[in-house]
Enzyme design. Structure first.
Site, short mmCIF file in Angstrom:
data_model
loop_
_atom_site.label_atom_id
_atom_site.label_comp_id
_atom_site.label_asym_id
_atom_site.label_seq_id
_atom_site.Cartn_x
_atom_site.Cartn_y
_atom_site.Cartn_z
N LYS A 65 -9.97 -1.55 -3.07
CA LYS A 65 -9.28 -2.47 -1.83
C LYS A 65 -11.27 -2.53 -0.82
CE LYS A 65 -5.26 -0.58 -0.91
NZ LYS A 65 -4.14 -0.28 -1.18
N ASP A 74 -1.94 -1.10 5.87
CA ASP A 74 -2.36 -0.41 6.87
C ASP A 74 -3.17 -0.72 7.94
OD1 ASP A 74 -2.38 1.28 5.59
OD2 ASP A 74 -2.28 3.15 7.09
N ASP A 97 0.47 -1.43 -0.89
CA ASP A 97 0.36 -0.20 -0.03
C ASP A 97 0.76 1.41 -0.18
OD1 ASP A 97 -2.16 1.64 0.59
OD2 ASP A 97 -1.39 1.79 2.69
N ARG A 98 0.35 2.35 -0.86
CA ARG A 98 1.15 3.75 -0.26
C ARG A 98 1.00 4.52 0.62
NH1 ARG A 98 0.36 8.27 -4.81
NH2 ARG A 98 -0.48 9.30 -2.38
N ASP A 99 0.37 5.36 0.59
CA ASP A 99 -0.59 5.92 1.69
C ASP A 99 -0.72 5.10 3.45
OD1 ASP A 99 0.27 7.91 -0.24
OD2 ASP A 99 -2.38 7.95 -0.10
N PRO A 113 -3.52 12.70 3.70
CA PRO A 113 -5.13 12.86 2.79
C PRO A 113 -5.29 13.44 1.33
CG PRO A 113 -5.25 13.25 5.18
CD PRO A 113 -3.60 13.15 4.91
N TYR A 114 -5.39 13.29 0.30
CA TYR A 114 -5.57 13.76 -1.17
C TYR A 114 -4.41 14.99 -1.23
CZ TYR A 114 -10.27 11.86 0.50
OH TYR A 114 -11.44 11.46 0.76
N GLN A 138 -6.56 5.56 -4.94
CA GLN A 138 -6.77 6.85 -5.01
C GLN A 138 -7.70 7.41 -5.08
OE1 GLN A 138 -3.90 8.81 -4.03
NE2 GLN A 138 -3.37 6.92 -3.22
#
Length: 520
Positions: free
Chosen positions: A450, A475, A361-363, A371-372, A405
């Site tokens: 996801k 996470d 996962d990225r963030d 966020p965003y 995203q």
């Protein structure tokens, strides 16, 4: 009084109409006996090219606690794995989507599980196939009735979750509802667990299957080749599967090919006497005809008699399919043997397959969660991220990103802004072998966001690996859910946004990214 062992019910489905009847019967049984902690229905219909699958018919009053997962049409083995990996009960009761449980099933299941000693890894239910009383059964009905004698059939089979964990569940290389249960039973026993037969029963009606059902069933011969490659030439004895008809089918095909070859050769002989070749063709043709006639007789003799309902149609079906089945059976067996013995060398790796790709996962996993985020300057890698990625790369593993995203779909970010952030991450963390993102908002109902499995499946396809050869690191629960639905392994690395229930449900938890390496 000793409490009943905790259990969950897992039902893989392709959307059959009988699913609602099964769930209604489970609800009725749960009202009489100990109720399951939850019922997990795993939707294994293939993912449409556009939009999600139509909703499943769970009936007007579904079982309390029912939960639906997606496994994207990867077969019943993969669907069952997705189901049992998503629960935390001591036992997992697998049911097929076309059975019906009697009112006392839950009570009888509780008795079976309570009677199971600590070394018992699985308890099979007894399957009853209702057959017509006014005429002898058809070939299809007799084949379905064979489930009454089957060993460890997952039409009703309860496994201790610890046993499933010990062998990593079903081997997802079995794509059909065939032999995957026998393979699992062999591996569970090899791991030191006992298997028993319980007292509970389920009813398995004969479902309509069309006139060529027996011909389509020959695809299972390819799965026989896999079972032989994994468990050796004595696999039929070990699984109590019986001798099978393949030797007879081989003889029939050999006779037919000999007759055809000799006949063609005789017709082509112009400069010498073709008498001997014609004799060979005639003898081989007679052998083929005799073997085929015997096969037709064996299938027709126990079936409907002249004057019985459907007799004429059964005769036509048996003649046509008896001619075609030997060819189909041999062709599928050759195909399976080539794939599992020659196509992959003479050693087929055991299940589970080794990890070949790690998808992050990225963030919140690789970079600090903003966020965003559409600002590349706000990208901040998390401690250890580059070190862990470089270690996987040095070990020859693929690394990739699977990222929701939704800011794009919500109109809060442009695709170009997200591209700029992704480029910044690559500059800071190095090369990635695949990068998959979902740009959709939740309400768009896509199959890639996801916890849907789409991103993981796309990444595996892009890398040329199986989903089972992937490890997904994230996470939050949606990362875990996507991995489970796709058939990948998964590790949760919690942050301040990780919920307690997500930690409880995660198959594996690592305190840091560095700890992920130790869990491979």
């Amino acid at each position: 009084m000793t409490p009943a062992p905790s259990y969950a019910v897992v039902v893989p489905t392709v959307g059959r109409t009988r699913l609602a009847a099964l769930l209604a019967s489970v609800r009725q049984a749960a009202a009489v006996g100990p109720a399951p902690e939850e019922v997990v229905v795993v939707d294994d219909r293939p993912v449409p090219r556009r939009g999600p699958n139509p909703p499943l018919d769970l009936g007007p009053d579904p079982v309390p606690g029912v939960r639906v997962l997606r496994s994207a049409g990867r077969g019943p083995a993969a669907a069952r794995n997705a189901g049992w990996r998503s629960v935390r009960t001591e036992w997992v009761a697998f049911l097929d989507d076309d059975v019906v449980v009697p009112p006392l099933w839950a009570d009888a299941l509780a008795q079976d599980l309570a009677a199971a000693g600590p070394d018992v890894g699985g308890v099979q239910g007894r399957i009853r196939v209702p057959l017509p009383g006014h005429r002898p059964p058809t070939d299809l009905e007799r084949n379905t009735a064979g489930l009454e004698r089957a060993r460890w059939a997952t039409a009703d089979m309860a496994y201790r979750r610890a046993a499933l964990q010990a062998v990593h569940g079903f081997d997802e290389r079995f794509p059909r509802a065939y032999r995957e249960d026998a393979d699992l039973a062999l591996r569970v026993r090899a791991a030191g667990w006992d298997l028993e037969r319980g007292v509970r029963t389920v009813e398995h009606p004969v479902r309509p299957a069309g006139g060529l059902a027996s011909l389509r069933a020959q695809a299972g011969n390819a799965d026989d080749a896999l079972l032989r490659a994994l468990h050796g030439p004595a696999w039929r004895t070990r699984t109590e599967a019986g001798p099978g008809r393949l030797p007879w089918h081989v003889a029939t095909v050999a006779a037919g090919l000999t007759a055809l070859g000799a006949g063609v050769t005789a017709a082509a002989l112009t400069d010498r006497d073709p008498h001997t070749t014609r004799v060979v063709a005639a003898l081989a043709g007679a052998a083929w005809a005799g073997l085929t006639a015997r096969f037709v007789h064996e299938r027709l003799a126990p079936g409907p008699r002249p004057g019985d309902e459907g007799h004429a149609a059964e005769v036509r079906r048996m003649i046509v399919t008896s001619v075609l089945i030997p060819v189909a059976a041999v062709a599928h067996r050759v195909r399976g043997a080539w794939r599992w013995r020659q196509g992959l060398g003479r050693t087929v790796p055991p299940w589970p397959l080794p990890v070949r790709a790690v998808l992050f996962d990225r963030d919140g996993t690789l970079v600090r969660d903003v966020p965003y985020n559409g600002d590349p300057d706000a990208v901040e890698p998390l401690p250890g991220a580059r070190r862990v990625l470089d270690g996987f790369r040095a070990d020859g593993l693929f690394v990739g990103v699977v990222s929701n995203q939704s800011g794009i779909g919500r109109g809060m970010l442009t695709g170009a802004q997200v591209d700029a952030v992704d480029r910044r991450i690559r500059r800071l963390l190095g090369r990635f072998d695949t990068w998959q993102r979902c740009p959709h908002a939740p309400e768009q109902g896509c199959s890639c966001r996801k916890p849907e499995p789409g991103l993981v499946l796309r990444a595996a396809d892009d890398l040329g690996v199986l989903p089972a050869e992937c490890l997904v690191v994230g996470d939050i629960g949606s990362d875990v859910g996507a991995a489970v639905a796709a058939g990948a392994r998964t590790v949760l690395v919690p942050t301040e946004v990780t919920r307690t229930e997500e930690l409880t449900r995660a198959p594996a938890v690592a305190a840091t990214l560095d700890e992920v390496v130790t869990l491979l």
